[in-house]
Write a protein that holds these residues in place. Sequence first.
Motif, PDB file in Angstrom:
ATOM      1  N   MET A 182       0.841  -1.194   0.000  1.00 27.49           N
ATOM      2  CA  MET A 182       0.000   0.000   0.000  1.00 27.49           C
ATOM      3  C   MET A 182       0.874   1.240   0.000  1.00 27.49           C
ATOM      4  SD  MET A 182      -1.420  -0.242   3.947  1.00 27.49           S
ATOM      5  CE  MET A 182      -1.832  -1.985   3.862  1.00 27.49           C
ATOM      6  N   SER A 183       0.263   2.366  -0.288  1.00 21.67           N
ATOM      7  CA  SER A 183       1.013   3.621  -0.262  1.00 21.67           C
ATOM      8  C   SER A 183       1.391   3.969   1.174  1.00 21.67           C
ATOM      9  CB  SER A 183       0.171   4.746  -0.857  1.00 21.67           C
ATOM     10  OG  SER A 183      -0.916   5.058   0.008  1.00 21.67           O
ATOM     11  N   THR A 184       2.313   4.912   1.305  1.00 24.41           N
ATOM     12  CA  THR A 184       2.726   5.334   2.640  1.00 24.41           C
ATOM     13  C   THR A 184       1.553   5.914   3.420  1.00 24.41           C
ATOM     14  OG1 THR A 184       4.967   5.804   1.844  1.00 24.41           O
ATOM     15  CG2 THR A 184       4.317   6.812   3.932  1.00 24.41           C
ATOM     16  N   ALA A 185       0.735   6.726   2.751  1.00 26.98           N
ATOM     17  CA  ALA A 185      -0.431   7.320   3.412  1.00 26.98           C
ATOM     18  C   ALA A 185      -1.391   6.242   3.884  1.00 26.98           C
ATOM     19  CB  ALA A 185      -1.135   8.283   2.463  1.00 26.98           C
ATOM     20  N   GLU A 186      -1.645   5.243   3.037  1.00 27.22           N
ATOM     21  CA  GLU A 186      -2.549   4.153   3.423  1.00 27.22           C
ATOM     22  C   GLU A 186      -1.968   3.338   4.572  1.00 27.22           C
ATOM     23  OE1 GLU A 186      -4.590   3.214  -0.937  1.00 27.22           O
ATOM     24  OE2 GLU A 186      -2.674   2.274  -0.375  1.00 27.22           O
ATOM     25  N   ALA A 187      -0.660   3.073   4.505  1.00 28.64           N
ATOM     26  CA  ALA A 187      -0.022   2.284   5.562  1.00 28.64           C
ATOM     27  C   ALA A 187      -0.056   3.018   6.895  1.00 28.64           C
ATOM     28  CB  ALA A 187       1.424   1.963   5.164  1.00 28.64           C
ATOM     29  N   LEU A 188       0.251   4.318   6.891  1.00 28.48           N
ATOM     30  CA  LEU A 188       0.214   5.090   8.129  1.00 28.48           C
ATOM     31  C   LEU A 188      -1.194   5.145   8.696  1.00 28.48           C
ATOM     32  CD1 LEU A 188       2.611   8.039   7.228  1.00 28.48           C
ATOM     33  CD2 LEU A 188       3.028   6.219   8.910  1.00 28.48           C
ATOM     34  N   HIS A 189      -2.187   5.255   7.823  1.00 31.49           N
ATOM     35  CA  HIS A 189      -3.574   5.244   8.284  1.00 31.49           C
ATOM     36  C   HIS A 189      -3.903   3.917   8.965  1.00 31.49           C
ATOM     37  CE1 HIS A 189      -7.834   4.130   7.851  1.00 31.49           C
ATOM     38  NE2 HIS A 189      -8.059   5.400   8.156  1.00 31.49           N
ATOM     39  N   ASP A 190      -3.532   2.802   8.316  1.00 35.91           N
ATOM     40  CA  ASP A 190      -3.853   1.491   8.878  1.00 35.91           C
ATOM     41  C   ASP A 190      -3.105   1.243  10.193  1.00 35.91           C
ATOM     42  OD1 ASP A 190      -5.465   1.147   6.710  1.00 35.91           O
ATOM     43  OD2 ASP A 190      -4.434  -0.616   5.920  1.00 35.91           O
ATOM     44  N   ILE A 191      -1.868   1.738  10.273  1.00 34.64           N
ATOM     45  CA  ILE A 191      -1.108   1.599  11.524  1.00 34.64           C
ATOM     46  C   ILE A 191      -1.794   2.370  12.645  1.00 34.64           C
ATOM     47  CG2 ILE A 191       1.041   2.232  12.691  1.00 34.64           C
ATOM     48  CD1 ILE A 191       2.461   1.687   9.994  1.00 34.64           C
ATOM     49  N   ALA A 192      -2.113   3.644  12.396  1.00 31.11           N
ATOM     50  CA  ALA A 192      -2.740   4.471  13.435  1.00 31.11           C
ATOM     51  C   ALA A 192      -4.097   3.918  13.830  1.00 31.11           C
ATOM     52  CB  ALA A 192      -2.871   5.914  12.939  1.00 31.11           C
ATOM     53  N   ALA A 193      -4.898   3.519  12.840  1.00 30.13           N
ATOM     54  CA  ALA A 193      -6.217   2.964  13.141  1.00 30.13           C
ATOM     55  C   ALA A 193      -6.086   1.661  13.912  1.00 30.13           C
ATOM     56  CB  ALA A 193      -6.999   2.742  11.851  1.00 30.13           C
ATOM     57  N   GLY A 194      -5.120   0.821  13.530  1.00 29.04           N
ATOM     58  CA  GLY A 194      -4.917  -0.443  14.238  1.00 29.04           C
ATOM     59  C   GLY A 194      -4.504  -0.233  15.679  1.00 29.04           C
ATOM     60  N   ILE A 195      -3.619   0.731  15.906  1.00 32.08           N
ATOM     61  CA  ILE A 195      -3.176   1.020  17.270  1.00 32.08           C
ATOM     62  C   ILE A 195      -4.335   1.555  18.105  1.00 32.08           C
ATOM     63  CG2 ILE A 195      -1.654   2.437  18.705  1.00 32.08           C
ATOM     64  CD1 ILE A 195       0.336   2.374  16.326  1.00 32.08           C
ATOM     65  N   LEU A 196      -5.111   2.478  17.536  1.00 33.98           N
ATOM     66  CA  LEU A 196      -6.233   3.051  18.286  1.00 33.98           C
ATOM     67  C   LEU A 196      -7.291   1.993  18.592  1.00 33.98           C
ATOM     68  CD1 LEU A 196      -6.661   6.570  16.662  1.00 33.98           C
ATOM     69  CD2 LEU A 196      -5.925   6.043  18.991  1.00 33.98           C
ATOM     70  N   ARG A 197      -7.561   1.109  17.645  1.00 32.57           N
ATOM     71  CA  ARG A 197      -8.508   0.018  17.934  1.00 32.57           C
ATOM     72  C   ARG A 197      -7.987  -0.854  19.069  1.00 32.57           C
ATOM     73  NH1 ARG A 197      -8.724  -0.313  12.134  1.00 32.57           N
ATOM     74  NH2 ARG A 197     -10.695   0.571  11.351  1.00 32.57           N
ATOM     75  N   THR A 198      -6.670  -0.994  19.134  1.00 34.80           N
ATOM     76  CA  THR A 198      -6.062  -1.827  20.168  1.00 34.80           C
ATOM     77  C   THR A 198      -6.120  -1.168  21.535  1.00 34.80           C
ATOM     78  OG1 THR A 198      -4.564  -2.890  18.586  1.00 34.80           O
ATOM     79  CG2 THR A 198      -3.905  -2.919  20.901  1.00 34.80           C
TER      80      THR A 198
END
Length: 216
Positions: free
Chosen positions: A93-109
């Motif tokens: 994925m693009s950097t923007a998409e990856a950073l979004h998924d990382i941040a969203a994954g951490i917040l869900r956690t």
Amino acid sequence: MTINDAKPQRRLGRPPRGTEGEVTLRILDAATQVFLSESFDAVSIDDIASAACISKKTFYTRFASKGDLFEAFAVRFIEERIQPVEQIDLEKMSTAEALHDIAAGILRTVLCPDVVALQRNVMAEAIRFPELARSLEDFGQSRIAAIVERCLEEGVRRGEIQVKDIRFAASYFVTAMVRGPFHRATIGLERPEFSHVKHDNLKRALDLFLSGCLPR
């Protein structure tokens, strides 16, 4: 405490030979049960031994103190919840998409009752056990920051972003995306959930972060 109401069904004592690892895991499972429902002070070794169906003597063959057990439980707890975020395939994925998924994954956690309960316990004991609080903070922070650093390095390699100090940028990213919502949930100002509002706030914060990383 509720765990004292349930009587163990088997006799406490020395575990059978060959089951030492299973007993340690049972103690850690019992620690998860009690430390997420009670404060550190409210939990006794008797409570943990009862929940794990072992004797106090067996407990002390594996952990020197309640504090040692709490640290082991907390490290395992954090490890289990960070692993899914670490498994995000950043290269697809693009950097923007990856950073979004990382941040969203951490917040869900982190924005869930169990993680907030752990954080409150750590904060409550930070004055008495600063080294424990610091080690747990560093452990969680370093694991999360490492994920973001890998993503930023890949983005720089592709030429999608420009970042001079990746370590600083990763730390700033975690602060901007995660620390605020997590802190507000921990002190009770917000519900521990990853709501649509929090998701919208994340996207706005991410856009602002990325605007400072665009190639010039």
